[in-house]
Design a protein around this motif. Structure first.
Motif, mmCIF file in Angstrom:
data_model
loop_
_atom_site.group_PDB
_atom_site.id
_atom_site.type_symbol
_atom_site.label_atom_id
_atom_site.label_comp_id
_atom_site.label_asym_id
_atom_site.label_seq_id
_atom_site.Cartn_x
_atom_site.Cartn_y
_atom_site.Cartn_z
ATOM 1 N N ARG A 1 0.837 -1.208 0.000
ATOM 2 C CA ARG A 1 0.000 0.000 0.000
ATOM 3 C C ARG A 1 0.871 1.257 0.000
ATOM 4 N N LYS A 2 1.933 1.234 0.781
ATOM 5 C CA LYS A 2 2.843 2.383 0.843
ATOM 6 C C LYS A 2 3.465 2.657 -0.532
ATOM 7 N N SER A 3 3.904 1.600 -1.223
ATOM 8 C CA SER A 3 4.501 1.766 -2.550
ATOM 9 C C SER A 3 3.463 2.236 -3.567
ATOM 10 N N PRO B 1 16.539 -1.952 6.176
ATOM 11 C CA PRO B 1 15.192 -1.815 6.726
ATOM 12 C C PRO B 1 14.376 -0.719 6.045
ATOM 13 N N GLN B 2 13.061 -0.894 6.083
ATOM 14 C CA GLN B 2 12.158 0.075 5.483
ATOM 15 C C GLN B 2 11.825 1.213 6.439
ATOM 16 N N ASP B 3 11.679 0.884 7.711
ATOM 17 C CA ASP B 3 11.201 1.885 8.671
ATOM 18 C C ASP B 3 11.653 1.514 10.078
ATOM 19 N N LEU C 1 12.439 4.657 -2.860
ATOM 20 C CA LEU C 1 13.471 3.793 -2.283
ATOM 21 C C LEU C 1 13.730 4.234 -0.846
ATOM 22 N N PRO C 2 13.765 3.288 0.107
ATOM 23 C CA PRO C 2 13.893 3.669 1.512
ATOM 24 C C PRO C 2 15.310 4.001 1.950
ATOM 25 N N GLY C 3 16.312 3.658 1.110
ATOM 26 C CA GLY C 3 17.690 3.863 1.528
ATOM 27 C C GLY C 3 18.547 4.489 0.444
ATOM 28 N N ALA C 4 19.843 4.513 0.697
ATOM 29 C CA ALA C 4 20.795 5.162 -0.198
ATOM 30 C C ALA C 4 20.992 4.383 -1.493
ATOM 31 N N VAL C 5 21.424 5.083 -2.529
ATOM 32 C CA VAL C 5 21.772 4.491 -3.827
ATOM 33 C C VAL C 5 23.249 4.759 -4.073
ATOM 34 N N TRP C 6 23.987 3.743 -4.516
ATOM 35 C CA TRP C 6 25.410 3.916 -4.763
ATOM 36 C C TRP C 6 25.857 2.990 -5.890
ATOM 37 N N THR C 7 27.064 3.214 -6.374
ATOM 38 C CA THR C 7 27.639 2.366 -7.413
ATOM 39 C C THR C 7 28.524 1.322 -6.764
ATOM 40 N N ARG C 8 28.247 0.066 -7.086
ATOM 41 C CA ARG C 8 28.965 -1.062 -6.494
ATOM 42 C C ARG C 8 29.965 -1.607 -7.505
ATOM 43 N N PRO C 9 31.252 -1.662 -7.160
ATOM 44 C CA PRO C 9 32.240 -2.191 -8.105
ATOM 45 C C PRO C 9 31.899 -3.615 -8.518
ATOM 46 N N GLY C 10 31.959 -3.885 -9.831
ATOM 47 C CA GLY C 10 31.578 -5.202 -10.331
ATOM 48 C C GLY C 10 32.733 -6.069 -10.756
ATOM 49 N N TYR D 1 9.981 0.099 12.469
ATOM 50 C CA TYR D 1 9.561 -1.240 12.873
ATOM 51 C C TYR D 1 10.598 -2.277 12.447
ATOM 52 N N ASP D 2 11.099 -2.155 11.224
ATOM 53 C CA ASP D 2 12.112 -3.099 10.746
ATOM 54 C C ASP D 2 13.377 -3.019 11.592
ATOM 55 N N ARG D 3 13.775 -1.828 11.971
ATOM 56 C CA ARG D 3 14.993 -1.679 12.780
ATOM 57 C C ARG D 3 14.819 -2.289 14.163
ATOM 58 N N LEU D 4 13.579 -2.216 14.702
ATOM 59 C CA LEU D 4 13.318 -2.775 16.026
ATOM 60 C C LEU D 4 13.199 -4.299 15.994
ATOM 61 N N PHE D 5 12.504 -4.826 14.976
ATOM 62 C CA PHE D 5 12.242 -6.264 14.914
ATOM 63 C C PHE D 5 13.397 -7.046 14.289
ATOM 64 N N TYR D 6 14.190 -6.402 13.426
ATOM 65 C CA TYR D 6 15.289 -7.098 12.748
ATOM 66 C C TYR D 6 16.593 -6.321 12.936
ATOM 67 N N PRO D 7 17.047 -6.173 14.176
ATOM 68 C CA PRO D 7 18.250 -5.371 14.424
ATOM 69 C C PRO D 7 19.469 -5.954 13.721
ATOM 70 N N GLY D 8 20.200 -5.092 13.045
ATOM 71 C CA GLY D 8 21.426 -5.514 12.373
ATOM 72 C C GLY D 8 21.222 -6.143 11.011
ATOM 73 N N VAL D 9 19.967 -6.328 10.585
ATOM 74 C CA VAL D 9 19.696 -6.954 9.282
ATOM 75 C C VAL D 9 19.521 -5.866 8.228
ATOM 76 N N THR D 10 20.246 -5.989 7.124
ATOM 77 C CA THR D 10 20.102 -5.062 6.010
ATOM 78 C C THR D 10 20.018 -5.849 4.706
ATOM 79 N N ALA D 11 19.467 -5.230 3.681
ATOM 80 C CA ALA D 11 19.397 -5.854 2.356
ATOM 81 C C ALA D 11 19.536 -4.777 1.298
#
Length: 213
Positions: free
Chosen positions: A88-90, A127-129, A102-111, A131-141
């Motif tokens: 719904r948010k999207s 994390p998106q918000d 996009l909820p986070g930063a955009v960068w160029t990743r060396p390939g 809630y994600d930081r509280l429920f999934y501490p330390g998890v990023t994607a």
């Protein structure tokens, strides 16, 4: 177990979906956001019965405190409700700006060179918000974009099914079949949501007979 669905019933369902796929493609992002909100309310209304049915099927006694009792609520209704909230948010963002945010930063990743795909644009998507930081501490994607996607054309690469030019031309994603296997009750419905709201396809959803409950 319930009896297998007949071939005639399956053919009729597919024909019905084919007949209405363009009607679904014509539903606006704002209307779809409203539908996602309504779905969330309806799933919430059956959440307790849903989790209880899963507990019964797996032989979990809800009167006894154990990990399994709470787990069925988490991997079933909770995941569904979170998925619908983020969809719904999207969709609201698409309705407003034409693209999801996009909820986070955009960068160029060396390939590592052209033979390995070269440099790729990447974006933090979890994390998106809070809630994600509280429920999934330390998890990023992060998501790695396909070759050729750069900062200048990144907006066009997001939510391609909602490209206004293609939608104005009557483009439709067609019909998708989702087979709901496994014993995690949220996966099949979330696959159906993805086909409907992300890929713009109408869906024939067929659960495994083992999950008839």
């Amino acid at each position: 177990m319930t009896a297998p669905t007949s071939r005639a019933a399956i053919d009729a369902a597919i024909a019905d979906l084919q007949a209405h796929r363009r009607a679904w493609a014509a539903v606006s992002p704002a209307e779809r956001a409203a539908l996602a909100g309504e779905l969330a309310r309806r799933f919430l209304a059956v959440a307790d019965r849903w989790a209880a049915a899963c507990e019964t099927a797996e032989g979990i006694d809800p009167r006894r405190p154990c990990a399994g009792a709470g787990e069925e609520m988490l991997v079933g209704p909770y995941f569904i409700l979170r998925n619908l909230r983020l969809l719904r948010k999207s969709l609201l963002s698409i309705a407003k700006t034409g693209r999801p945010r996009l909820p986070g930063a955009v960068w160029t990743r060396p390939g590592g060179g052209a033979d390995r795909g070269g440099d790729r644009l990447a974006a933090r998507i979890f994390p998106q918000d809070l809630y994600d930081r509280l429920f999934y501490p330390g998890v990023t994607a992060e998501a790695w974009m396909e070759a050729g996607v750069i900062r200048d054309n990144l907006p066009e690469a997001l939510a391609p099914a909602y490209d206004r030019t293609e939608r104005a031309a009557g483009a439709s994603g067609g019909v998708a079949l989702v087979l709901g296997a496994g014993n995690v009750s949220s996966i099949g419905p979330m696959d159906a949501f993805y086909k409907l709201f992300v890929e713009d396809r109408v869906v024939l959803y067929k659960p495994n007979p083992a999950n008839a409950y």
